[in-house]
Scaffold this motif. Structure first.
Motif, PDB file in Angstrom:
ATOM      1  N   UNK A  98       0.704  -1.120   0.084  1.00  0.00           N
ATOM      2  CA  UNK A  98      -0.265  -0.254   0.096  1.00  0.00           C
ATOM      3  C   UNK A  98       0.946   1.268  -0.121  1.00  0.00           C
ATOM      4  N   UNK A  99       0.362   2.679   0.252  1.00  0.00           N
ATOM      5  CA  UNK A  99       0.953   3.705  -0.128  1.00  0.00           C
ATOM      6  C   UNK A  99       2.141   3.707   1.369  1.00  0.00           C
ATOM      7  N   UNK A 100       1.009   2.892   1.933  1.00  0.00           N
ATOM      8  CA  UNK A 100       2.121   2.672   3.807  1.00  0.00           C
ATOM      9  C   UNK A 100       2.695   1.672   4.072  1.00  0.00           C
ATOM     10  N   UNK A 101       2.740   1.004   3.674  1.00  0.00           N
ATOM     11  CA  UNK A 101       3.530  -0.334   3.815  1.00  0.00           C
ATOM     12  C   UNK A 101       4.543  -1.114   3.088  1.00  0.00           C
ATOM     13  N   UNK A 102       5.088  -0.805   3.562  1.00  0.00           N
ATOM     14  CA  UNK A 102       6.185  -1.961   2.375  1.00  0.00           C
ATOM     15  C   UNK A 102       7.716  -2.850   2.418  1.00  0.00           C
ATOM     16  N   UNK A 103       7.411  -3.878   2.054  1.00  0.00           N
ATOM     17  CA  UNK A 103       8.372  -5.225   2.471  1.00  0.00           C
ATOM     18  C   UNK A 103       8.823  -5.261   1.602  1.00  0.00           C
ATOM     19  N   UNK A 104      10.706  -5.564   2.181  1.00  0.00           N
ATOM     20  CA  UNK A 104      11.649  -5.298   1.567  1.00  0.00           C
ATOM     21  C   UNK A 104      12.536  -7.368   2.200  1.00  0.00           C
ATOM     22  N   UNK A 105      13.054  -7.708   1.275  1.00  0.00           N
ATOM     23  CA  UNK A 105      13.997  -8.030   1.247  1.00  0.00           C
ATOM     24  C   UNK A 105      15.213  -8.026   0.369  1.00  0.00           C
ATOM     25  N   UNK A 106      16.247  -9.076   1.255  1.00  0.00           N
ATOM     26  CA  UNK A 106      18.058  -8.329   0.248  1.00  0.00           C
ATOM     27  C   UNK A 106      19.193  -8.261   1.260  1.00  0.00           C
ATOM     28  N   UNK A 107      20.151  -8.257   1.452  1.00  0.00           N
ATOM     29  CA  UNK A 107      21.240  -8.423   1.838  1.00  0.00           C
ATOM     30  C   UNK A 107      21.414  -7.572   3.194  1.00  0.00           C
ATOM     31  N   UNK A 108      22.328  -7.864   4.726  1.00  0.00           N
ATOM     32  CA  UNK A 108      22.506  -6.551   5.638  1.00  0.00           C
ATOM     33  C   UNK A 108      24.621  -7.586   4.994  1.00  0.00           C
ATOM     34  N   UNK A 109      24.537  -6.261   5.786  1.00  0.00           N
ATOM     35  CA  UNK A 109      26.528  -6.437   5.528  1.00  0.00           C
ATOM     36  C   UNK A 109      26.541  -5.395   6.550  1.00  0.00           C
ATOM     37  N   UNK A 110      27.848  -6.036   7.831  1.00  0.00           N
ATOM     38  CA  UNK A 110      28.156  -5.777   8.710  1.00  0.00           C
ATOM     39  C   UNK A 110      29.632  -5.967   9.132  1.00  0.00           C
ATOM     40  N   UNK A 111      30.695  -5.626   8.593  1.00  0.00           N
ATOM     41  CA  UNK A 111      32.079  -5.802   8.998  1.00  0.00           C
ATOM     42  C   UNK A 111      33.495  -5.059   9.864  1.00  0.00           C
ATOM     43  N   UNK A 112      34.020  -6.087  10.686  1.00  0.00           N
ATOM     44  CA  UNK A 112      34.451  -5.117  11.881  1.00  0.00           C
ATOM     45  C   UNK A 112      36.394  -5.102  11.055  1.00  0.00           C
ATOM     46  N   UNK A 113      37.328  -4.422  11.282  1.00  0.00           N
ATOM     47  CA  UNK A 113      39.144  -4.810  11.087  1.00  0.00           C
ATOM     48  C   UNK A 113      38.840  -4.455  12.827  1.00  0.00           C
ATOM     49  N   UNK A 114      39.695  -5.951  12.851  1.00  0.00           N
ATOM     50  CA  UNK A 114      40.520  -6.320  14.590  1.00  0.00           C
ATOM     51  C   UNK A 114      41.817  -6.207  13.915  1.00  0.00           C
ATOM     52  N   UNK A 115      42.833  -4.955  13.796  1.00  0.00           N
ATOM     53  CA  UNK A 115      44.276  -5.438  13.386  1.00  0.00           C
ATOM     54  C   UNK A 115      44.370  -5.859  12.175  1.00  0.00           C
ATOM     55  N   UNK A 116      44.606  -7.522  12.308  1.00  0.00           N
ATOM     56  CA  UNK A 116      44.961  -7.390  11.153  1.00  0.00           C
ATOM     57  C   UNK A 116      43.825  -8.512  10.714  1.00  0.00           C
ATOM     58  N   UNK A 117      43.031  -8.708  11.511  1.00  0.00           N
ATOM     59  CA  UNK A 117      41.821  -9.474  10.928  1.00  0.00           C
ATOM     60  C   UNK A 117      40.291  -8.873  10.655  1.00  0.00           C
TER      61      UNK A 117
END
Length: 212
Positions: A98-117
């Protein structure tokens, strides 16, 4: 994540002409974060700020949303917890029920750099966004809820899951301008075996174009 962004753009390009984007908006934001990280051996609290941008293309029935941010989070100096460089993003395809309701799908990513890893979370999510008009063309509210139906973290990869919510207000800065401001609160929780992370964000944005 880069491959997912390309797929999302190709999906929109392949839509019938009447469903191709009617309007778009571009969002620049800053988000102070609190990250709670837990393992079997330790528990830590890190804070910092990420900065980034997002773009949303909206059609009659379909939409695409791309988001990217990066920054640094750190713990108190006497804890011995290493500072982390953070990169996060998402690539979502949506169906406007509807104009007020949207359904989504897809990837979400989060990455950390910890020193050399590196530590990388990749979650495939389903989402629902609801919107309400408080003042026509001047102020609106939104709530988004999501859950992961698959995911992985680390190398070798562990099976991961998660869920989260995002809510806030959007205010047009002037009746004569396409600029809007957004104030929002996000919370995300991800887990894999004994590893669990919770991320809380207060997001302040400037948006060019009408928010979806």
């Amino acid at each position: 994540m880069t491959r997912a962004l390309v797929f999302a753009l190709l999906a929109i390009a392949a839509l019938p002409g009447r469903a191709v984007a009617q309007h778009f908006n571009v969002d620049l934001f800053g988000a102070p974060q609190i990250v709670h990280s837990h393992t079997e051996e330790s528990s830590s609290r890190l804070t910092g700020t990420v900065f980034g941008g997002a773009g949303t293309f909206v059609g009659q029935r379909f939409a695409v949303r791309l988001r990217y941010a990066q920054g640094t989070i750190s713990a108190k100096a006497d804890t011995g917890v290493e500072r982390r460089q953070v990169v996060e993003g998402e690539a979502l395809v949506g169906f406007r029920a509807t104009q007020w309701l949207t359904i989504w799908a897809g990837p979400s990513a989060r990455a950390y750099t910890l020193g050399d890893a590196d530590q990388r979370w990749l979650l495939w999510t389903g989402r629902v966004t609801g919107r309400g008009t408080l003042l026509p063309d001047r102020m609106q509210s939104y709530v988004e809820l999501w859950g992961a139906f698959s995911g992985k973290v680390g190398d070798p990869a562990l099976k991961a899951g998660g869920r989260g919510a995002d809510a806030g207000l959007e205010l047009r800065l002037s009746s004569q301008t396409p600029l809007w401001g957004r104030f929002g609160y996000r919370i995300e929780s991800a887990h894999a075996d004994a590893l669990r992370e919770t991320v809380e964000s207060i997001t302040v944005s400037v948006i060019y174009g009408f928010p979806q």
